[in-house]
Scaffold this motif. Sequence first.
Motif, PDB file in Angstrom:
ATOM      1  N   GLY A 195       6.772   0.180   3.844  1.00  0.00           N
ATOM      2  CA  GLY A 195       6.126   0.013   5.124  1.00  0.00           C
ATOM      3  C   GLY A 195       4.903  -0.871   4.983  1.00  0.00           C
ATOM      4  O   GLY A 195       4.699  -1.536   3.964  1.00  0.00           O
ATOM      5  N   HIS A 196       4.052  -0.850   6.004  1.00  0.00           N
ATOM      6  CA  HIS A 196       2.938  -1.791   6.078  1.00  0.00           C
ATOM      7  C   HIS A 196       1.939  -1.609   4.935  1.00  0.00           C
ATOM      8  O   HIS A 196       1.491  -2.592   4.331  1.00  0.00           O
ATOM      9  CB  HIS A 196       2.219  -1.620   7.421  1.00  0.00           C
ATOM     10  CG  HIS A 196       1.101  -2.578   7.659  1.00  0.00           C
ATOM     11  ND1 HIS A 196       1.318  -3.929   7.868  1.00  0.00           N
ATOM     12  CD2 HIS A 196      -0.248  -2.401   7.712  1.00  0.00           C
ATOM     13  CE1 HIS A 196       0.158  -4.536   8.055  1.00  0.00           C
ATOM     14  NE2 HIS A 196      -0.812  -3.630   7.955  1.00  0.00           N
ATOM     15  N   THR A 197       1.599  -0.367   4.630  1.00  0.00           N
ATOM     16  CA  THR A 197       0.534  -0.114   3.654  1.00  0.00           C
ATOM     17  C   THR A 197       1.134   0.055   2.272  1.00  0.00           C
ATOM     18  O   THR A 197       1.016   1.101   1.625  1.00  0.00           O
ATOM     19  CB  THR A 197      -0.297   1.118   4.078  1.00  0.00           C
ATOM     20  OG1 THR A 197      -0.568   1.040   5.480  1.00  0.00           O
ATOM     21  CG2 THR A 197      -1.628   1.170   3.351  1.00  0.00           C
ATOM     22  N   LEU A 198       1.768  -0.997   1.788  1.00  0.00           N
ATOM     23  CA  LEU A 198       2.596  -0.898   0.585  1.00  0.00           C
ATOM     24  C   LEU A 198       1.800  -0.620  -0.684  1.00  0.00           C
ATOM     25  O   LEU A 198       2.334  -0.070  -1.648  1.00  0.00           O
ATOM     26  CB  LEU A 198       3.442  -2.166   0.413  1.00  0.00           C
ATOM     27  CG  LEU A 198       2.776  -3.542   0.579  1.00  0.00           C
ATOM     28  CD1 LEU A 198       1.973  -3.931  -0.618  1.00  0.00           C
ATOM     29  CD2 LEU A 198       3.829  -4.583   0.924  1.00  0.00           C
ATOM     30  N   MET A 199       0.502  -0.971  -0.707  1.00  0.00           N
ATOM     31  CA  MET A 199      -0.281  -0.736  -1.928  1.00  0.00           C
ATOM     32  C   MET A 199      -0.606   0.732  -2.143  1.00  0.00           C
ATOM     33  O   MET A 199      -1.032   1.125  -3.230  1.00  0.00           O
ATOM     34  CB  MET A 199      -1.569  -1.581  -1.927  1.00  0.00           C
ATOM     35  CG  MET A 199      -2.715  -1.013  -1.124  1.00  0.00           C
ATOM     36  SD  MET A 199      -2.445  -1.119   0.656  1.00  0.00           S
ATOM     37  CE  MET A 199      -2.733  -2.873   0.901  1.00  0.00           C
ATOM     38  N   LEU A 200      -0.383   1.570  -1.117  1.00  0.00           N
ATOM     39  CA  LEU A 200      -0.668   2.994  -1.227  1.00  0.00           C
ATOM     40  C   LEU A 200       0.582   3.859  -1.101  1.00  0.00           C
ATOM     41  O   LEU A 200       0.491   5.087  -1.147  1.00  0.00           O
ATOM     42  CB  LEU A 200      -1.684   3.417  -0.159  1.00  0.00           C
ATOM     43  CG  LEU A 200      -3.094   2.837  -0.312  1.00  0.00           C
ATOM     44  CD1 LEU A 200      -3.962   3.217   0.889  1.00  0.00           C
ATOM     45  CD2 LEU A 200      -3.745   3.304  -1.600  1.00  0.00           C
ATOM     46  N   GLU A 201       1.746   3.233  -0.931  1.00  0.00           N
ATOM     47  CA  GLU A 201       2.983   3.996  -0.797  1.00  0.00           C
ATOM     48  C   GLU A 201       3.542   4.397  -2.159  1.00  0.00           C
ATOM     49  O   GLU A 201       3.332   3.687  -3.154  1.00  0.00           O
ATOM     50  CB  GLU A 201       4.047   3.164  -0.066  1.00  0.00           C
ATOM     51  CG  GLU A 201       3.903   3.149   1.425  1.00  0.00           C
ATOM     52  CD  GLU A 201       5.204   2.785   2.130  1.00  0.00           C
ATOM     53  OE1 GLU A 201       6.264   2.744   1.476  1.00  0.00           O
ATOM     54  OE2 GLU A 201       5.148   2.554   3.355  1.00  0.00           O
ATOM     55  N   PRO A 202       4.255   5.510  -2.222  1.00  0.00           N
ATOM     56  CA  PRO A 202       5.028   5.788  -3.435  1.00  0.00           C
ATOM     57  C   PRO A 202       5.939   4.599  -3.758  1.00  0.00           C
ATOM     58  O   PRO A 202       6.532   3.998  -2.861  1.00  0.00           O
ATOM     59  CB  PRO A 202       5.848   7.025  -3.044  1.00  0.00           C
ATOM     60  CG  PRO A 202       5.048   7.687  -1.962  1.00  0.00           C
ATOM     61  CD  PRO A 202       4.404   6.559  -1.190  1.00  0.00           C
TER      62      PRO A 202
END
Length: 265
Positions: free
Chosen positions: A238-245
Amino acid sequence: MTEHLELLHEAPSHPVNAPPLLFLHGAYVGAWCWQQHFLPWFAAQGYDAWALSLRGHGGSRTDRPRDTLSIDDYVDDVLRAQERLPAEPILVGHSMGGFVAQKALERHPFPALVLLCSVPPTGLSGSLLHMLLHTPMALLEMNLFTAGKRKPHRSLVKALFHHLPPEPDLARYLAASGPESLRAIWDMMGFARVDRAKQHPAPVYVFGAEHDKIIPPDQVENTARFYGTTARILPDFGHTLMLEPGWERAARAIAQVLQPAAQAA
């Protein structure tokens, strides 16, 4: 008062021959969003990794009212930050930070730009239309958040993340987030469009996320066409890829395109 800018830093233990990386965050957050995963990961790959909090975000202070801060103010912050780095940095900008990076290239010859789910050079109108049609509750909650009205924002969270981080991490991210400047948002609506003729020559690498509900893949493709390049749409993010699993997959994809820059340095 002189603006105080927060710069987070992870030094490489085994440096590669490459420019430093200066990470620029999106709206509502600060440099902390890079500290969680990306800064230490890129430092471990040998990059001198830095992250800037734009004024009024994170640990960066300002004596001006938040809603008067413009995209040009944020560009000033980037230019001041790069003067503190040991060499000219590659700018890695996410969402609003990607738009700021594009505007910064109008004023300074950076070695390269990496745009992650970036606001397109033509502005936010296409993104907002997409949200109005497909995720109207998320758009409403985004406006409430901009106004400083803190609520659970369940629809907005689902629009930001395809895979939710663990609950304690998610709670920490939301607590660290804050309202964005209305002036900066208006600038991105089209009042401060990117002028390609003013930009210094530099490679521009464009990344998007398959399930991004904020800057959908078609908007990322528009950005890539603007720069005469090919968009790289990262699957299952999704949009916030640097904080996604699974964030490591995104980091590796970015590192792959940076290898030529490292070899040319």
